[in-house]
Design a protein around this motif. Structure first.
Motif, PDB file in Angstrom:
ATOM      1  N   PRO A  32       0.821  -1.216   0.000  1.00  0.00           N
ATOM      2  CA  PRO A  32       0.000   0.000   0.000  1.00  0.00           C
ATOM      3  C   PRO A  32       0.854   1.265   0.000  1.00  0.00           C
ATOM      4  O   PRO A  32       1.908   1.311   0.643  1.00  0.00           O
ATOM      5  CB  PRO A  32      -0.789  -0.121   1.297  1.00  0.00           C
ATOM      6  CG  PRO A  32       0.090  -0.931   2.209  1.00  0.00           C
ATOM      7  CD  PRO A  32       0.798  -1.906   1.311  1.00  0.00           C
ATOM      8  N   GLU A  33       0.399   2.260  -0.734  1.00  0.00           N
ATOM      9  CA  GLU A  33       1.021   3.575  -0.635  1.00  0.00           C
ATOM     10  C   GLU A  33       0.430   4.277   0.581  1.00  0.00           C
ATOM     11  O   GLU A  33      -0.780   4.414   0.700  1.00  0.00           O
ATOM     12  CB  GLU A  33       0.782   4.409  -1.884  1.00  0.00           C
ATOM     13  CG  GLU A  33       1.488   5.761  -1.828  1.00  0.00           C
ATOM     14  CD  GLU A  33       1.416   6.527  -3.125  1.00  0.00           C
ATOM     15  OE1 GLU A  33       2.123   7.552  -3.246  1.00  0.00           O
ATOM     16  OE2 GLU A  33       0.662   6.111  -4.021  1.00  0.00           O
ATOM     17  N   LEU A  34       1.293   4.691   1.494  1.00  0.00           N
ATOM     18  CA  LEU A  34       0.843   5.267   2.759  1.00  0.00           C
ATOM     19  C   LEU A  34       0.478   6.737   2.597  1.00  0.00           C
ATOM     20  O   LEU A  34       1.125   7.471   1.839  1.00  0.00           O
ATOM     21  CB  LEU A  34       1.935   5.117   3.819  1.00  0.00           C
ATOM     22  CG  LEU A  34       2.434   3.684   4.085  1.00  0.00           C
ATOM     23  CD1 LEU A  34       3.560   3.710   5.100  1.00  0.00           C
ATOM     24  CD2 LEU A  34       1.297   2.781   4.559  1.00  0.00           C
ATOM     25  N   SER A  35      -0.547   7.143   3.330  1.00  0.00           N
ATOM     26  CA  SER A  35      -0.872   8.568   3.391  1.00  0.00           C
ATOM     27  C   SER A  35       0.177   9.271   4.247  1.00  0.00           C
ATOM     28  O   SER A  35       0.957   8.626   4.965  1.00  0.00           O
ATOM     29  CB  SER A  35      -2.253   8.772   4.003  1.00  0.00           C
ATOM     30  OG  SER A  35      -2.238   8.397   5.379  1.00  0.00           O
TER      31      SER A  35
ATOM     32  N   GLU B  51      -0.377   8.267   7.853  1.00  0.00           N
ATOM     33  CA  GLU B  51       0.020   6.885   8.135  1.00  0.00           C
ATOM     34  C   GLU B  51       1.539   6.772   8.220  1.00  0.00           C
ATOM     35  O   GLU B  51       2.086   6.108   9.112  1.00  0.00           O
ATOM     36  CB  GLU B  51      -0.506   5.949   7.049  1.00  0.00           C
ATOM     37  CG  GLU B  51      -2.011   5.729   7.085  1.00  0.00           C
ATOM     38  CD  GLU B  51      -2.503   4.945   5.891  1.00  0.00           C
ATOM     39  OE1 GLU B  51      -3.472   4.176   6.041  1.00  0.00           O
ATOM     40  OE2 GLU B  51      -1.928   5.113   4.776  1.00  0.00           O
ATOM     41  N   PHE B  52       2.226   7.425   7.299  1.00  0.00           N
ATOM     42  CA  PHE B  52       3.679   7.339   7.291  1.00  0.00           C
ATOM     43  C   PHE B  52       4.271   8.004   8.529  1.00  0.00           C
ATOM     44  O   PHE B  52       5.148   7.418   9.187  1.00  0.00           O
ATOM     45  CB  PHE B  52       4.260   7.985   6.038  1.00  0.00           C
ATOM     46  CG  PHE B  52       5.764   7.924   6.000  1.00  0.00           C
ATOM     47  CD1 PHE B  52       6.404   6.806   5.486  1.00  0.00           C
ATOM     48  CD2 PHE B  52       6.536   8.965   6.504  1.00  0.00           C
ATOM     49  CE1 PHE B  52       7.793   6.737   5.481  1.00  0.00           C
ATOM     50  CE2 PHE B  52       7.914   8.895   6.497  1.00  0.00           C
ATOM     51  CZ  PHE B  52       8.546   7.782   5.979  1.00  0.00           C
TER      52      PHE B  52
ATOM     53  N   ALA C 228       3.865   5.875  11.565  1.00  0.00           N
ATOM     54  CA  ALA C 228       4.803   4.747  11.548  1.00  0.00           C
ATOM     55  C   ALA C 228       6.224   5.207  11.833  1.00  0.00           C
ATOM     56  O   ALA C 228       6.965   4.570  12.592  1.00  0.00           O
ATOM     57  CB  ALA C 228       4.733   4.047  10.187  1.00  0.00           C
TER      58      ALA C 228
ATOM     59  N   VAL D  15       9.385   0.416   6.329  1.00  0.00           N
ATOM     60  CA  VAL D  15       8.698   1.241   5.337  1.00  0.00           C
ATOM     61  C   VAL D  15       9.689   1.577   4.231  1.00  0.00           C
ATOM     62  O   VAL D  15      10.875   1.811   4.496  1.00  0.00           O
ATOM     63  CB  VAL D  15       8.160   2.538   5.975  1.00  0.00           C
ATOM     64  CG1 VAL D  15       7.419   3.377   4.940  1.00  0.00           C
ATOM     65  CG2 VAL D  15       7.251   2.229   7.150  1.00  0.00           C
TER      66      VAL D  15
ATOM     67  N   TYR E 201       5.483  -2.544   5.700  1.00  0.00           N
ATOM     68  CA  TYR E 201       4.234  -1.904   6.100  1.00  0.00           C
ATOM     69  C   TYR E 201       3.607  -1.127   4.942  1.00  0.00           C
ATOM     70  O   TYR E 201       2.398  -0.921   4.889  1.00  0.00           O
ATOM     71  CB  TYR E 201       4.527  -0.963   7.277  1.00  0.00           C
ATOM     72  CG  TYR E 201       3.324  -0.227   7.825  1.00  0.00           C
ATOM     73  CD1 TYR E 201       2.261  -0.932   8.405  1.00  0.00           C
ATOM     74  CD2 TYR E 201       3.265   1.161   7.781  1.00  0.00           C
ATOM     75  CE1 TYR E 201       1.155  -0.246   8.914  1.00  0.00           C
ATOM     76  CE2 TYR E 201       2.173   1.848   8.289  1.00  0.00           C
ATOM     77  CZ  TYR E 201       1.120   1.126   8.862  1.00  0.00           C
ATOM     78  OH  TYR E 201       0.025   1.799   9.364  1.00  0.00           O
ATOM     79  N   GLY E 202       4.445  -0.710   3.998  1.00  0.00           N
ATOM     80  CA  GLY E 202       3.974   0.065   2.856  1.00  0.00           C
ATOM     81  C   GLY E 202       5.087   0.958   2.351  1.00  0.00           C
ATOM     82  O   GLY E 202       6.256   0.784   2.708  1.00  0.00           O
ATOM     83  N   TYR E 203       4.717   1.916   1.517  1.00  0.00           N
ATOM     84  CA  TYR E 203       5.739   2.800   0.946  1.00  0.00           C
ATOM     85  C   TYR E 203       5.199   4.206   0.788  1.00  0.00           C
ATOM     86  O   TYR E 203       3.984   4.452   0.844  1.00  0.00           O
ATOM     87  CB  TYR E 203       6.201   2.266  -0.407  1.00  0.00           C
ATOM     88  CG  TYR E 203       5.255   2.531  -1.560  1.00  0.00           C
ATOM     89  CD1 TYR E 203       5.474   3.572  -2.453  1.00  0.00           C
ATOM     90  CD2 TYR E 203       4.133   1.724  -1.762  1.00  0.00           C
ATOM     91  CE1 TYR E 203       4.605   3.815  -3.519  1.00  0.00           C
ATOM     92  CE2 TYR E 203       3.264   1.942  -2.818  1.00  0.00           C
ATOM     93  CZ  TYR E 203       3.499   2.984  -3.694  1.00  0.00           C
ATOM     94  OH  TYR E 203       2.636   3.223  -4.740  1.00  0.00           O
ATOM     95  N   ILE E 204       6.142   5.131   0.607  1.00  0.00           N
ATOM     96  CA  ILE E 204       5.797   6.516   0.300  1.00  0.00           C
ATOM     97  C   ILE E 204       6.717   6.978  -0.814  1.00  0.00           C
ATOM     98  O   ILE E 204       7.901   6.596  -0.857  1.00  0.00           O
ATOM     99  CB  ILE E 204       5.923   7.423   1.541  1.00  0.00           C
ATOM    100  CG1 ILE E 204       5.336   8.804   1.250  1.00  0.00           C
ATOM    101  CG2 ILE E 204       7.354   7.504   2.020  1.00  0.00           C
ATOM    102  CD1 ILE E 204       5.119   9.629   2.495  1.00  0.00           C
TER     103      ILE E 204
END
Length: 459
Positions: free
Chosen positions: A264-267, A270-271, A274, A322, A346-349
């Motif tokens: 998931p691409e984190l908002s 959210e980022f 984390a 991340v 957990y996801g990415y940005i």
């Protein structure tokens, strides 16, 4: 016969899809974990994957044979050689020396070739419609192009004391038997140049028995077992830390992953949550972009062919992390991570500049400034390359701390001196600099051009 060589450049790992077109049956040898490549080959060629096998319990990647078995219903055929301590701990058809696997009109004869590992086997392939003589041998990590498998991994990576000398002796005996194969037989190994499973692997994908007998160092020792063992064990590269986990996961039952996950691409919220909770941030951008501005505490592991290896060195299998990565990169990076079982992202940005957080920079220096620190008592020059690279040649006065073991050797860095680091061409140095910064060493200078430039100019 249908044959396709599948090669993962990121781990220098080869797998093989071999089929009998007359019967529509196929076998996959040493599958990677993202299995869609084999399913697509089967679909395009109207074949059914009916057999799966491995040359040994791998240490450098998470083998996808069980994922393929779950997806296709194919039967697993695995080594039962090597003794009780080297048995796969899940259902399979056991293989011993001399056994044969029949795939349509093809036969794969099992050769027990211990040395790299006790259970290691090779497969001698005969294409019966064409000839009753063998045409290919799939050697796994036994014989490479120009090199042979290292017998020290079990001791250095998995901590099994006393195995490297025994493995080296087994390898010497296996080499003598291999040399008796017909010289025209094609050799297809499990790895190529860049793999840590040997020290001098060739860049071409295959060879022949005859060619290896001429050019491979391992066949030049005759009956000199002592000289062979000494050379084999000397100068092997540092085995990545994650190898021990791969040995374990490839041997026991584990969760299967039959599709490539979609991270998931984190908002922004959210980022930041984390990040503030201490999740490790892996910044996959280029070293130049990272140096110009990055999140404090983030590690720069560039998203190139070495990405999985360095993640395996620096991440553990219990912690979440991340990624900082572009949208276009994320599927490729996810595949690279899953190939070594790192499934805890957990996801990415994609854009850290939109977070509103203060960024740090790295101090990179040129060769002229680097020269001013050589012999300076107030400076500490640290070479973060591998031990064999450092021993072959290094800058006068430079100390050595390998980047993969740097987190365990922070006490070797002197905060009272100007720390100056370098590697060969900057990729490992940016990892090292980010590790040091994360651990409170903020004033570190990076001679990013490194030994590649240093050795090319008139010093």
């Amino acid at each position: 016969m249908f044959f396709q060589h599948v090669y993962d450049k990121s781990l220098a790992q080869a797998s093989y899809f071999i089929g009998c077109q007359a019967k529509g049956e196929a076998i996959v040898i040493d599958a990677q974990r993202d299995i869609d490549v084999y399913l697509e080959i089967a679909r395009q060629n109207n074949m059914k994957i009916t057999h799966l096998t491995e040359t040994h319990i791998h240490a450098d990647y998470l083998c996808g044979s069980r994922e393929l078995a779950a997806a296709t219903g194919a039967q697993l055929y695995l080594s039962d050689e090597g003794g009780d301590d080297w048995q796969y701990q899940f259902p399979h058809v056991g293989l011993k020396h001399g056994d044969k696997i029949n795939v349509g009109n093809l036969t794969l004869e099992v050769l027990h070739t211990p040395g790299h590992t006790p259970e290691s086997i090779s497969f001698l392939l005969t294409d019966h419609p064409a000839t009753d003589k063998p045409v290919m041998v799939f050697t796994g990590d036994f014989v490479f192009v120009g090199d042979i498998g290292r017998p020290d991994l079990l001791e250095k990576a998995a901590g099994i004391i006393g195995t490297q000398e025994k493995g080296a002796k087994q390898m010497f005996a296996s080499i003598q038997k291999f040399a008796q194969l017909p010289e025209y037989v094609q050799v297809w190994p499990a790895h190529g140049a860049g793999s840590a499973c040997g020290k001098a692997l060739g860049a071409v994908p295959s060879s022949t028995v005859g060619y290896e007998k001429i050019r491979n160092w391992a066949f030049q020792y005759g009956e000199d077992e002592v000289g062979f063992i000494d050379y084999l064990l000397d100068g092997q590269p540092e085995p990545p830390k994650y190898f021990a986990m791969m040995k374990h996961l490839n041997k026991v039952n584990r969760p299967l992953l039959v599709e490539v996950p979609k991270l998931p691409e984190l908002s922004k919220e959210e980022f930041i949550t984390a990040y503030n909770n201490g999740l490790k941030v892996i910044d996959t951008r280029t070293k130049e972009t990272f140096a110009a501005g990055h999140l404090p505490g983030s590690l720069n592991i560039q998203g190139n062919n070495s990405f999985a290896t360095w993640c395996g060195w620096l991440l553990n299998y219990e912690e979440q992390f991340v990624l900082v990565a572009n949208d276009s990169q994320i599927e490729d990076l996810t595949r690279k991570l899953m190939r070594i079982g790192l499934d805890n992202s957990y996801g990415y940005i994609a854009d850290i500049t939109e977070l509103g957080l203060e960024l740090e920079t790295e101090d990179t220096i040129d060769i002229e400034e680097f020269k001013t620190y050589i012999g300076n008592p107030n400076a500490q020059i640290v070479d973060v390359r591998g031990a064999s690279e450092y021993q072959a040649y290094h800058v006068d006065g430079a100390e050595h701390v390998f980047v993969g073991t740097l987190p365990e050797n922070l006490d070797k860095f002197d905060k009272d001196k100007q720390i100056v680091i370098h590697c060969q061409s900057g990729d490992r140095a940016t990892i090292a600099q980010s590790i040091l910064a994360k651990n409170g060493f903020k004033d570190v200078k990076n001679y990013s051009a490194g030994m590649k430039e240093w050795m090319a100019v008139d010093r």
